[in-house]
Write a protein that holds these residues in place. Structure first.
Motif, PDB file in Angstrom:
ATOM      1  N   TYR A 130       0.825  -1.204   0.000  1.00 47.73           N
ATOM      2  CA  TYR A 130       0.000   0.000   0.000  1.00 47.73           C
ATOM      3  C   TYR A 130       0.861   1.256   0.000  1.00 47.73           C
ATOM      4  N   GLN A 166      -3.214   5.369  -0.026  1.00 48.65           N
ATOM      5  CA  GLN A 166      -4.066   6.359   0.634  1.00 48.65           C
ATOM      6  C   GLN A 166      -4.095   7.668  -0.141  1.00 48.65           C
ATOM      7  N   CYS A 167      -2.958   8.024  -0.709  1.00 46.99           N
ATOM      8  CA  CYS A 167      -2.903   9.209  -1.556  1.00 46.99           C
ATOM      9  C   CYS A 167      -3.832   9.043  -2.761  1.00 46.99           C
ATOM     10  N   ARG A 216      -7.438   9.573  -1.942  1.00 45.37           N
ATOM     11  CA  ARG A 216      -7.798  10.981  -1.760  1.00 45.37           C
ATOM     12  C   ARG A 216      -7.995  11.694  -3.098  1.00 45.37           C
ATOM     13  N   GLU A 270       0.834  14.210   3.617  1.00 46.17           N
ATOM     14  CA  GLU A 270      -0.017  13.639   4.658  1.00 46.17           C
ATOM     15  C   GLU A 270      -1.009  14.682   5.132  1.00 46.17           C
ATOM     16  N   ASP A 296      -5.579  11.293   8.352  1.00 45.50           N
ATOM     17  CA  ASP A 296      -5.197  10.120   7.568  1.00 45.50           C
ATOM     18  C   ASP A 296      -5.054   8.905   8.480  1.00 45.50           C
ATOM     19  N   THR A 303      -0.998   3.138   8.047  1.00 46.31           N
ATOM     20  CA  THR A 303      -1.031   2.041   7.076  1.00 46.31           C
ATOM     21  C   THR A 303      -1.681   0.807   7.675  1.00 46.31           C
ATOM     22  N   LEU A 328      -5.384   1.195   7.699  1.00 52.32           N
ATOM     23  CA  LEU A 328      -5.936   1.086   6.355  1.00 52.32           C
ATOM     24  C   LEU A 328      -5.994  -0.374   5.916  1.00 52.32           C
TER      25      LEU A 328
END
Length: 242
Positions: A58, A64-65, A68, A87, A91, A94, A97
Protein backbone atom coordinates in the motif's frame (compact mmCIF):
# COMPACT_ATOMS: atom_id res chain seq x y z
CA UNK A 1 -14.40 9.57 -14.31
CA UNK A 2 -11.79 7.39 -12.61
CA UNK A 3 -9.34 8.44 -9.94
CA UNK A 4 -6.15 10.36 -10.60
CA UNK A 5 -3.24 8.12 -9.55
CA UNK A 6 0.39 9.27 -9.22
CA UNK A 7 2.28 8.22 -12.36
CA UNK A 8 4.81 6.09 -10.46
CA UNK A 9 1.94 4.08 -8.99
CA UNK A 10 0.67 3.41 -12.52
CA UNK A 11 4.04 1.93 -13.41
CA UNK A 12 3.95 -0.69 -10.65
CA UNK A 13 3.47 -4.14 -12.15
CA UNK A 14 1.05 -6.56 -10.43
CA UNK A 15 3.81 -8.95 -9.43
CA UNK A 16 5.68 -6.13 -7.69
CA UNK A 17 2.91 -5.05 -5.32
CA UNK A 18 2.68 -8.51 -3.77
CA UNK A 19 5.53 -8.40 -1.27
CA UNK A 20 7.17 -11.70 -0.34
CA UNK A 21 5.69 -13.20 2.81
CA UNK A 22 4.40 -16.52 4.07
CA UNK A 23 1.47 -17.62 6.26
CA UNK A 24 2.14 -21.25 7.07
CA UNK A 25 1.27 -22.67 3.63
CA UNK A 26 0.20 -19.29 2.26
CA UNK A 27 2.53 -17.25 0.08
CA UNK A 28 1.84 -13.68 -1.02
CA UNK A 29 4.05 -12.77 -3.95
CA UNK A 30 2.83 -14.67 -7.00
CA UNK A 31 -0.19 -13.13 -8.71
CA UNK A 32 -0.95 -16.22 -10.79
CA UNK A 33 -0.54 -18.67 -7.90
CA UNK A 34 -1.38 -16.77 -4.72
CA UNK A 35 -1.18 -19.76 -2.42
CA UNK A 36 0.98 -22.81 -2.22
CA UNK A 37 -0.99 -26.08 -1.82
CA UNK A 38 -2.84 -26.37 1.46
CA UNK A 39 -4.28 -29.66 2.61
CA UNK A 40 -4.67 -29.24 6.37
CA UNK A 41 -7.73 -27.85 8.13
CA UNK A 42 -6.14 -25.28 10.44
CA UNK A 43 -7.97 -21.94 10.74
CA UNK A 44 -7.63 -19.42 7.93
CA UNK A 45 -5.51 -16.66 9.43
CA UNK A 46 -3.09 -13.97 8.34
CA UNK A 47 0.30 -13.62 9.98
CA UNK A 48 1.93 -10.39 11.12
CA UNK A 49 4.45 -10.86 8.31
CA UNK A 50 1.72 -10.85 5.69
CA UNK A 51 -0.02 -7.85 7.29
CA UNK A 52 3.30 -6.00 7.04
CA UNK A 53 3.80 -7.15 3.44
CA UNK A 54 0.38 -5.84 2.43
CA UNK A 55 1.09 -2.58 4.24
CA UNK A 56 4.36 -2.22 2.33
CA UNK A 57 2.49 -2.74 -0.95
CA UNK A 58 0.00 0.00 0.00
CA UNK A 59 2.81 2.40 0.84
CA UNK A 60 4.68 1.64 -2.38
CA UNK A 61 1.56 2.26 -4.44
CA UNK A 62 0.69 5.45 -2.50
CA UNK A 63 -2.69 3.84 -1.85
CA UNK A 64 -4.07 6.36 0.63
CA UNK A 65 -2.90 9.21 -1.56
CA UNK A 66 -4.64 7.60 -4.53
CA UNK A 67 -7.89 7.27 -2.56
CA UNK A 68 -7.80 10.98 -1.76
CA UNK A 69 -7.38 11.86 -5.43
CA UNK A 70 -10.50 10.13 -6.74
CA UNK A 71 -12.43 12.62 -8.82
CA UNK A 72 -15.96 13.58 -7.91
CA UNK A 73 -18.88 13.29 -10.35
CA UNK A 74 -17.95 16.63 -11.91
CA UNK A 75 -14.39 15.43 -12.53
CA UNK A 76 -12.90 17.77 -9.94
CA UNK A 77 -10.00 16.56 -7.82
CA UNK A 78 -10.60 16.39 -4.10
CA UNK A 79 -7.18 17.99 -3.52
CA UNK A 80 -5.01 20.44 -5.37
CA UNK A 81 -2.57 18.58 -7.61
CA UNK A 82 0.42 20.09 -5.77
CA UNK A 83 -0.77 18.45 -2.55
CA UNK A 84 -1.38 14.96 -3.95
CA UNK A 85 0.87 13.03 -1.61
CA UNK A 86 1.23 15.21 1.44
CA UNK A 87 -0.02 13.64 4.66
CA UNK A 88 -3.26 15.12 5.85
CA UNK A 89 -4.76 15.44 9.30
CA UNK A 90 -7.04 12.50 9.91
CA UNK A 91 -5.20 10.12 7.57
CA UNK A 92 -5.24 6.51 8.74
CA UNK A 93 -2.03 4.73 9.56
CA UNK A 94 -1.03 2.04 7.08
CA UNK A 95 -1.94 -0.67 9.59
CA UNK A 96 -5.39 0.89 10.11
CA UNK A 97 -5.94 1.09 6.36
CA UNK A 98 -4.93 -2.57 5.90
CA UNK A 99 -7.37 -3.59 8.66
CA UNK A 100 -10.18 -1.42 7.24
CA UNK A 101 -9.84 -2.93 3.76
CA UNK A 102 -9.68 -6.46 5.21
CA UNK A 103 -12.82 -5.85 7.28
CA UNK A 104 -14.72 -4.45 4.29
CA UNK A 105 -13.70 -7.46 2.17
CA UNK A 106 -15.15 -9.90 4.71
CA UNK A 107 -18.55 -8.14 4.56
CA UNK A 108 -18.96 -8.25 0.77
CA UNK A 109 -21.85 -10.37 -0.56
CA UNK A 110 -19.81 -13.05 -2.30
CA UNK A 111 -21.87 -15.71 -4.03
CA UNK A 112 -21.32 -19.12 -2.42
CA UNK A 113 -20.38 -21.73 -5.04
CA UNK A 114 -22.85 -24.53 -5.70
CA UNK A 115 -22.13 -28.11 -4.63
CA UNK A 116 -22.41 -30.92 -7.18
CA UNK A 117 -22.19 -34.57 -6.14
CA UNK A 118 -22.21 -37.94 -7.83
CA UNK A 119 -24.05 -40.25 -7.96
CA UNK A 120 -26.93 -37.81 -8.36
CA UNK A 121 -30.12 -38.28 -6.43
CA UNK A 122 -31.24 -38.35 -2.81
CA UNK A 123 -29.33 -41.46 -1.73
CA UNK A 124 -25.83 -42.95 -1.92
CA UNK A 125 -24.25 -46.28 -1.02
CA UNK A 126 -22.11 -47.22 1.95
CA UNK A 127 -18.47 -48.00 1.11
CA UNK A 128 -18.68 -46.38 -2.34
CA UNK A 129 -17.09 -43.15 -3.55
CA UNK A 130 -19.34 -40.14 -3.00
CA UNK A 131 -17.85 -37.65 -5.48
CA UNK A 132 -18.05 -33.89 -4.90
CA UNK A 133 -16.95 -30.85 -6.83
CA UNK A 134 -17.78 -27.18 -7.26
CA UNK A 135 -17.43 -24.55 -9.96
CA UNK A 136 -16.23 -21.60 -7.92
CA UNK A 137 -15.24 -18.73 -10.20
CA UNK A 138 -13.42 -15.48 -9.56
CA UNK A 139 -15.85 -12.70 -8.63
CA UNK A 140 -15.75 -8.92 -9.10
CA UNK A 141 -17.62 -6.71 -6.65
CA UNK A 142 -17.90 -2.99 -6.01
CA UNK A 143 -17.68 -1.21 -2.68
CA UNK A 144 -16.29 2.00 -1.22
CA UNK A 145 -13.22 2.61 0.93
CA UNK A 146 -13.21 5.96 2.75
CA UNK A 147 -16.03 7.00 0.44
CA UNK A 148 -14.11 6.17 -2.75
CA UNK A 149 -15.40 3.52 -5.22
CA UNK A 150 -13.18 0.47 -5.53
CA UNK A 151 -13.44 -2.82 -7.39
CA UNK A 152 -12.66 -5.98 -5.45
CA UNK A 153 -11.50 -9.16 -7.17
CA UNK A 154 -12.12 -12.29 -5.09
CA UNK A 155 -10.44 -15.57 -6.01
CA UNK A 156 -11.38 -18.93 -4.42
CA UNK A 157 -8.26 -20.44 -2.90
CA UNK A 158 -9.30 -23.08 -0.38
CA UNK A 159 -12.19 -25.50 0.11
CA UNK A 160 -13.24 -27.31 3.28
CA UNK A 161 -15.81 -30.08 2.74
CA UNK A 162 -17.91 -31.37 5.65
CA UNK A 163 -19.71 -34.61 4.77
CA UNK A 164 -22.13 -34.52 7.70
CA UNK A 165 -21.13 -37.86 9.23
CA UNK A 166 -18.78 -36.63 11.94
CA UNK A 167 -15.62 -37.31 9.93
CA UNK A 168 -12.84 -34.74 9.67
CA UNK A 169 -13.37 -32.12 6.95
CA UNK A 170 -11.68 -32.62 3.60
CA UNK A 171 -9.54 -29.52 3.11
CA UNK A 172 -7.96 -28.76 -0.24
CA UNK A 173 -7.12 -26.14 -2.85
CA UNK A 174 -8.75 -28.35 -5.50
CA UNK A 175 -12.31 -27.51 -6.62
CA UNK A 176 -12.76 -31.10 -7.81
CA UNK A 177 -13.97 -32.62 -11.08
CA UNK A 178 -16.80 -34.95 -12.15
CA UNK A 179 -16.53 -38.68 -12.76
CA UNK A 180 -14.47 -40.31 -14.29
CA UNK A 181 -11.78 -37.66 -13.77
CA UNK A 182 -12.84 -36.93 -10.20
CA UNK A 183 -10.28 -35.82 -7.64
CA UNK A 184 -12.44 -35.42 -4.51
CA UNK A 185 -14.52 -38.17 -2.93
CA UNK A 186 -15.70 -39.39 0.46
CA UNK A 187 -16.64 -42.91 1.56
CA UNK A 188 -19.49 -43.26 4.06
CA UNK A 189 -18.83 -46.28 6.27
CA UNK A 190 -22.29 -46.71 7.79
CA UNK A 191 -25.92 -46.20 6.84
CA UNK A 192 -27.65 -42.96 7.80
CA UNK A 193 -31.15 -41.63 7.29
CA UNK A 194 -29.86 -38.19 6.37
CA UNK A 195 -26.50 -36.50 5.90
CA UNK A 196 -25.89 -33.04 4.50
CA UNK A 197 -22.71 -31.99 2.72
CA UNK A 198 -21.52 -28.43 3.29
CA UNK A 199 -18.66 -26.49 1.73
CA UNK A 200 -16.74 -23.57 3.20
CA UNK A 201 -14.87 -21.65 0.51
CA UNK A 202 -12.12 -19.20 1.41
CA UNK A 203 -11.47 -16.27 -0.90
CA UNK A 204 -8.39 -14.14 -1.36
CA UNK A 205 -8.93 -10.55 -2.43
CA UNK A 206 -7.36 -7.74 -4.40
CA UNK A 207 -8.67 -4.25 -5.02
CA UNK A 208 -8.40 -1.51 -7.60
CA UNK A 209 -9.38 2.12 -7.14
CA UNK A 210 -12.29 3.12 -9.37
CA UNK A 211 -11.12 1.02 -12.34
CA UNK A 212 -7.58 2.36 -12.56
CA UNK A 213 -4.11 1.69 -11.21
CA UNK A 214 -2.61 -1.55 -9.90
CA UNK A 215 -4.43 -4.40 -8.21
CA UNK A 216 -3.43 -4.36 -4.55
CA UNK A 217 -3.57 -7.32 -2.14
CA UNK A 218 -6.06 -7.56 0.68
CA UNK A 219 -4.90 -9.06 3.97
CA UNK A 220 -6.99 -11.91 5.32
CA UNK A 221 -9.66 -14.06 3.73
CA UNK A 222 -13.40 -13.91 3.19
CA UNK A 223 -15.49 -17.09 3.47
CA UNK A 224 -18.75 -18.41 2.07
CA UNK A 225 -20.72 -21.52 3.06
CA UNK A 226 -22.75 -23.72 0.73
CA UNK A 227 -25.04 -26.64 1.61
CA UNK A 228 -26.36 -29.47 -0.53
CA UNK A 229 -29.75 -31.21 -0.15
CA UNK A 230 -29.77 -34.00 2.42
CA UNK A 231 -28.87 -37.50 1.21
CA UNK A 232 -29.70 -40.92 2.65
CA UNK A 233 -26.79 -43.35 2.99
CA UNK A 234 -27.91 -46.86 2.17
CA UNK A 235 -26.25 -50.16 3.08
CA UNK A 236 -26.81 -52.54 0.16
CA UNK A 237 -27.10 -56.24 0.98
CA UNK A 238 -25.15 -58.50 -1.32
CA UNK A 239 -26.23 -62.15 -1.76
CA UNK A 240 -23.93 -64.60 -3.45
CA UNK A 241 -25.72 -66.91 -5.89
CA UNK A 242 -24.20 -70.37 -6.25
Amino acid sequence: MGPIIPTYADEIEDEDVFAESQDDHYVVGDVLNHLAPRVDDTPMATSTETQDAVGAAYEEAEFQCSLRQAANEEGELLNEETELCEEEEGDLSTAELVALVSSEFRTLPLTAPAITYQPEGDWALVNMDFIVYTDADQQLLSTTILGVPVTVRATPVHYSWDFGDGSAPLSTTDAGRPYPDHTLAHVYTSAAESVQVSLTTSWQGELQINGAGPWLPIAGFATTTSSAPAVEIVAMDVNLVP
